[in-house]
Enzyme design. Structure first.
Site, PDB file in Angstrom:
ATOM      1  N   ALA A  15       5.939   3.391   6.117  1.00 30.16           N
ATOM      2  CA  ALA A  15       5.490   5.276   6.283  1.00 30.16           C
ATOM      3  C   ALA A  15       6.964   5.916   6.049  1.00 30.16           C
ATOM      4  CB  ALA A  15       5.212   4.721   7.369  1.00 30.16           C
ATOM      5  N   VAL A  65       7.351  -6.576   7.560  1.00 30.32           N
ATOM      6  CA  VAL A  65       5.872  -6.522   8.077  1.00 30.32           C
ATOM      7  C   VAL A  65       6.490  -8.131   7.993  1.00 30.32           C
ATOM      8  CG1 VAL A  65       5.256  -4.797   7.825  1.00 30.32           C
ATOM      9  CG2 VAL A  65       5.656  -6.136   5.734  1.00 30.32           C
ATOM     10  N   SER A 143      -5.586  -2.260  -2.984  1.00 28.81           N
ATOM     11  CA  SER A 143      -4.926  -1.675  -4.181  1.00 28.81           C
ATOM     12  C   SER A 143      -6.971  -2.354  -5.059  1.00 28.81           C
ATOM     13  CB  SER A 143      -4.937  -2.439  -4.896  1.00 28.81           C
ATOM     14  OG  SER A 143      -4.397  -2.064  -6.068  1.00 28.81           O
ATOM     15  N   TYR A 157       0.855 -10.510  -6.914  1.00 28.25           N
ATOM     16  CA  TYR A 157       0.612  -8.820  -6.263  1.00 28.25           C
ATOM     17  C   TYR A 157      -0.708  -8.512  -6.147  1.00 28.25           C
ATOM     18  CZ  TYR A 157      -0.605  -3.191  -5.807  1.00 28.25           C
ATOM     19  OH  TYR A 157      -0.480  -2.148  -5.017  1.00 28.25           O
ATOM     20  N   ALA A 159      -3.317 -10.846  -6.428  1.00 27.91           N
ATOM     21  CA  ALA A 159      -3.743 -11.800  -5.643  1.00 27.91           C
ATOM     22  C   ALA A 159      -3.458 -12.347  -3.969  1.00 27.91           C
ATOM     23  CB  ALA A 159      -2.977 -13.100  -5.416  1.00 27.91           C
ATOM     24  N   ILE A 190      -2.178   6.171  -7.271  1.00 29.37           N
ATOM     25  CA  ILE A 190      -1.826   7.257  -6.439  1.00 29.37           C
ATOM     26  C   ILE A 190      -0.188   7.667  -6.216  1.00 29.37           C
ATOM     27  CG2 ILE A 190      -1.471   8.276  -4.188  1.00 29.37           C
ATOM     28  CD1 ILE A 190      -4.512   7.331  -4.806  1.00 29.37           C
TER      29      ILE A 190
END
Ligand code: NAP
Length: 260
Positions: A15, A65, A143, A157, A159, A190
């Site tokens: 974020a 994460v 995505s 990416y 996968a 984006i």
């Protein structure tokens, strides 16, 4: 008009900038209490401070994460600061490029660890609180790359992003009895700091492949996430929502020629 999201406790990973920052800003504008998570402590604190100075309720936490202990801490801080967790936005992601033949097992592991394992670890840590909420929501930023399209250099990416959709479909079934919905947004291209770093040529080429003739904004994604997190979306679970200005639609370059 959607029912108010005011007062809900929202955790957003990744974020500090880009799409995650856009999600955090929109939820805070709508009166939610947001916890922003990213690895760079200084940057995530600056982003949270920006939201607070605009009148929002925001707390920042440095965390990765892909580390289970960091995700446990994330859930702890959300509970201590905001009394629980109603909405989890699994948005943190990385997209380094490496073509097959050059890609190392380490490259592969790094992308899968953050994008896919990170999604599992985030959900796992927040699960007791999401269940306790009674109207828990998980929204994953996947995505179009992977679930729908391909792009050279991004097999790892792709996968990871297709893997997120597989995760969403089964998690949605497992958590349905607890009133927790699990859905994914599938952004096209984006305009974020991460995409700008891919270079001006990438941005120009991608713009020419999008029927609406522009890259998306972070707000375009944030509004889709807000809808999936709303009470009105309570009966939608295990689904994907493509937000791409029509990018996946043309069958060939010829389909776009008439628009020039
Ligand atoms: P971005 O501008 O590069 O921002 C990525 C965010 O994730 C940053 O806040 C970054 O902060 C954080 N992050 C990265 N690795 C992390 C980790 N291990 N643990 C916690 N936070 C981490 O990227 P973006 O373009 O906004 O992309 C956000 C998400 O949307 C990603 O999942 C991406 O795959 C997806 N997406 C983006 C697009 C696009 O066109 N932009 C298209 C489709 C999908 P730190 O580096 O400080 O941790």
């Amino acid at each position: 008009m959607l029912t108010s999201i005011s007062g809900r406790s929202v955790v957003i990973t990744g974020a500090s900038r880009g799409i995650g920052k856009g999600i955090a800003r929109l939820f805070a504008q709508k009166g939610a209490r947001v916890l922003l998570v990213a690895r760079d402590k200084a940057q995530v604190e600056v982003t949270a401070a920006d939201i607070r100075s605009a009148g929002g309720l925001a707390v920042a936490l440095a965390g990765d994460v892909s580390r289970r202990e960091d995700m446990a801490k994330m859930a702890e801080v959300a509970i201590a600061s905001h009394g629980g967790i109603d909405i989890l936005c699994c948005n943190a992601g990385i997209f380094p490029s490496a073509k097959l033949g050059e890609m190392t097992p380490n490259d592969w592991d790094q992308v899968l660890d953050v994008n896919l394992k990170g999604t599992f670890l985030s959900v796992d840590a927040c699960l007791p609180s999401l269940r306790a909420s009674g109207r828990g929501r998980v929204v994953v930023t996947s995505s179009i790359t992977g679930p729908i399209t391909g792009f050279p250099g991004w097999s790892h990416y792709a996968a990871s992003k297709a893997g997120q959709v597989g995760f969403v479909r089964t998690a949605a079934i497992e958590l349905a009895p607890d009133g927790v919905t699990v859905n994914a947004v599938l952004p096209g291209n984006i305009r974020t700091e991460g995409v700008d770093a891919l270079g001006a040529d990438y941005v120009t080429e991608m713009t020419s492949a999008i029927p609406q003739g522009r890259l998306g904004s972070v707000a375009d994604i944030a509004f889709a996430v807000l809808f999936l997190a709303s009470d009105e979306a309570a009966f939608i679970t295990g689904q994907t929502l493509v937000v791409d200005g029509g990018q996946v639609l043309p069958e060939s370059h010829m389909a776009l020629k008439g628009l020039e």
